[in-house]
Motif scaffolding. Structure first.
Motif, short mmCIF file in Angstrom:
data_model
loop_
_atom_site.label_atom_id
_atom_site.label_comp_id
_atom_site.label_asym_id
_atom_site.label_seq_id
_atom_site.Cartn_x
_atom_site.Cartn_y
_atom_site.Cartn_z
N ARG A 120 70.95 30.72 48.27
CA ARG A 120 70.52 29.97 49.45
C ARG A 120 69.58 30.81 50.32
O ARG A 120 69.38 30.51 51.48
N LEU A 121 69.03 31.86 49.73
CA LEU A 121 68.12 32.73 50.48
C LEU A 121 66.68 32.28 50.20
O LEU A 121 66.26 32.23 49.04
N VAL A 122 65.96 31.94 51.26
CA VAL A 122 64.60 31.41 51.08
C VAL A 122 63.63 32.27 51.90
O VAL A 122 63.88 32.54 53.08
N VAL A 123 62.55 32.68 51.25
CA VAL A 123 61.56 33.52 51.92
C VAL A 123 60.30 32.71 52.16
O VAL A 123 59.81 32.02 51.26
N LEU A 124 59.80 32.78 53.39
CA LEU A 124 58.52 32.15 53.70
C LEU A 124 57.53 33.27 54.02
O LEU A 124 57.72 34.02 54.98
N ALA A 125 56.51 33.39 53.18
CA ALA A 125 55.51 34.44 53.40
C ALA A 125 54.13 33.80 53.35
O ALA A 125 53.99 32.60 53.09
N HIS A 143 65.48 21.33 61.77
CA HIS A 143 66.45 21.48 60.67
C HIS A 143 67.47 22.55 61.05
O HIS A 143 67.51 23.63 60.47
N PRO A 144 68.31 22.23 62.06
CA PRO A 144 69.22 23.26 62.58
C PRO A 144 70.23 23.75 61.54
O PRO A 144 70.87 24.78 61.74
N GLU A 145 70.36 23.02 60.43
CA GLU A 145 71.31 23.46 59.39
C GLU A 145 70.78 24.72 58.68
O GLU A 145 71.54 25.43 58.03
N ILE A 146 69.48 24.98 58.81
CA ILE A 146 68.90 26.17 58.18
C ILE A 146 68.93 27.34 59.18
O ILE A 146 68.48 27.19 60.32
N HIS A 147 69.47 28.46 58.76
CA HIS A 147 69.56 29.62 59.64
C HIS A 147 68.26 30.43 59.53
O HIS A 147 67.90 30.89 58.44
N LEU A 148 67.58 30.58 60.65
CA LEU A 148 66.34 31.35 60.66
C LEU A 148 66.65 32.79 61.06
O LEU A 148 67.18 33.04 62.15
N SER A 149 66.32 33.72 60.17
CA SER A 149 66.62 35.13 60.44
C SER A 149 65.74 35.67 61.57
O SER A 149 64.57 35.30 61.69
N VAL A 150 66.31 36.52 62.42
CA VAL A 150 65.53 37.20 63.48
C VAL A 150 65.33 38.64 63.04
O VAL A 150 66.30 39.36 62.80
N SER A 151 64.07 39.04 62.90
CA SER A 151 63.75 40.38 62.41
C SER A 151 63.80 41.42 63.52
O SER A 151 63.69 41.09 64.70
N GLU A 204 74.16 37.70 55.80
CA GLU A 204 75.35 37.62 54.94
C GLU A 204 76.37 36.65 55.54
O GLU A 204 77.01 35.88 54.82
N ALA A 205 76.49 36.67 56.88
CA ALA A 205 77.46 35.77 57.54
C ALA A 205 77.05 34.31 57.31
O ALA A 205 77.89 33.47 56.98
N ALA A 206 75.76 34.03 57.49
CA ALA A 206 75.30 32.63 57.33
C ALA A 206 75.46 32.18 55.88
O ALA A 206 75.89 31.05 55.62
N LEU A 207 75.12 33.06 54.94
CA LEU A 207 75.27 32.70 53.52
C LEU A 207 76.74 32.45 53.18
O LEU A 207 77.06 31.52 52.44
N ALA A 208 77.62 33.28 53.78
CA ALA A 208 79.05 33.11 53.51
C ALA A 208 79.55 31.76 54.02
O ALA A 208 80.50 31.20 53.49
N GLU A 209 78.87 31.25 55.06
CA GLU A 209 79.26 29.92 55.58
C GLU A 209 78.64 28.80 54.75
O GLU A 209 78.79 27.62 55.08
#
Ligand SMILES: Nc1ncnc2c1ncn2[C@@H]1O[C@H](COP(=O)(O)OP(=O)(O)OP(=O)(O)O)[C@@H](O)[C@H]1O
Ligand SMILES: Nc1nc2c(ncn2[C@@H]2O[C@H](COP(=O)(O)O)[C@@H](O)[C@H]2O)c(=O)[nH]1
Length: 298
Positions: A120-125, A143-151, A204-209
């Motif tokens: 479920r890991l998606v990269v946008l480059a 799409h609030p169901e998608i967790h956007l990573s903060v760098s 990891e926390a978001a993926l675990a959920e």
């Protein structure tokens, strides 16, 4: 023993037996699609070749929901988009509807594939100023169901950027500490200037959920993610043209001429690497591109 039933009764009994057999065959076909014994395209082609066969008698909604990636909501949207009535059977589709449904299945096939082989890991480059941040913000909002990573980054905040929301703004010592402590999933010096990295723990926390996680990062980071998780999905965002890309960079007005030139040099190299990605999406319109990325991320 002679059959005491009247001819209409015999006909009705035979018709009922045929209906039960046809229902069983349709159920078996749906199971074959769900279990990936045959593709939906193959089943549809069978139905179109012989509308009187069991596949031809299958209603379009039950055909669509036999595909594991299609639930009832998606099914209804597809029927609406393709202007197909829910009572239609595969064998009764008009020629335009057949073509539309086949085209839909072919074009959307990658995202209709079962997810079990993809994480479920998606990269946008994509190159500088193509609109990665803008598209990612749109996805975050719609799409609030998608967790956007903060760098984390060593660059200074731009006007309006909020620490912890747009980036974690850190100095070089803190960035070094994060690397040494193994807190970053990937990190890179981008445009030969500042350092950027993806904090590992929130992902990891978001993926675990069971959530999908979107990383908006550069090409070097995308390569590191692919090496760490070959099943990650890599999406490359493209500009409608090179001139439009330059316009967006200039129009954003956040870099001086030297920095713009540096970023455009990186952009050329990044565009040349787009073949490494699983999908390419053209950012001609923010909402459209964001929806496409969100669909691929599901
Ligand atoms: N589809 C679009 N049409 C027109 N302008 C757009 C579109 N998408 C983004 N922009 C504009 O392009 C500029 C660059 O967008 P953005 O900052 O999101 O790019 P980026 O890819 O995140 O850039 P960088 O990698 O340099 O951080 C912004 O001014 C944004 O408003
Ligand atoms: N490898 C990583 N690249 C990242 C990360 N976060 C952002 N980025 C990329 O940096 C450039 C520049 O961003 P800007 O905000 O200074 O314009 C852009 O291409 C981002 O995608 C990260 O965590 N890792």
């Amino acid at each position: 023993m002679p059959d005491s039933r009247t001819p209409p009764e015999v006909d009705r009994a035979a018709a009922s037996r045929r209906a039960v057999a046809a229902r069983r065959e349709r159920a078996a076909l749906k199971k074959d699609v769900a279990m990936r014994v045959i593709t939906p395209q193959e089943l549809l082609r069978r139905a179109l070749a012989d509308p009187s066969a069991p596949a031809g008698a299958m209603r379009v909604p039950e055909f669509l929901t036999a595909i594991p990636a299609i639930g009832e909501g998606k099914r209804d949207r597809i029927l609406k988009d393709l202007e197909i009535s829910p009572v239609k059977r595969l064998g009764g589709l008009g020629s335009r509807q057949r073509e539309d449904l086949l085209r839909f299945l072919d074009e959307r096939w990658p995202e209709l594939q079962p997810r079990d082989s993809r994480s479920r890991l998606v990269v946008l480059a994509g190159p500088t100023a193509v609109g990665k941040g803008t598209v990612a913000s749109h996805i975050k909002e719609h799409h609030p169901e998608i967790h956007l990573s903060v760098s984390a980054t060593t660059r200074k905040p731009r006007p309006g950027e909020v620490d912890g929301e747009h980036y974690f703004f850190v100095d070089d010592d803190e960035f070094d500490r994060m690397i040494a402590a193994g807190e970053l999933l990937e990190h890179a010096t981008v445009h030969n200037a500042y350092r950027y990295g993806t904090p590992r723990r929130p992902i990891e926390a978001a993926l675990a959920e069971g959530r999908t996680v979107l990383l908006e990062i550069d090409l070097q980071g995308a390569r590191q993610v692919r090496a760490a998780d070959p099943s990650a999905t890599l999406v490359f965002l493209l500009p409608p043209s090179w001139d439009e890309l330059v316009q967006r960079l200039v129009g954003r007005g956040t870099e001086d001429a030297a920095e713009r030139a540096r970023r455009l040099r990186t952009a050329k190299a990044e565009l040349a690497s787009q073949g490494e990605f699983d999908y390419r999406v053209v950012n001609d319109d923010v909402a459209r591109a964001a929806d496409e990325v969100a669909r691929l991320a599901r």
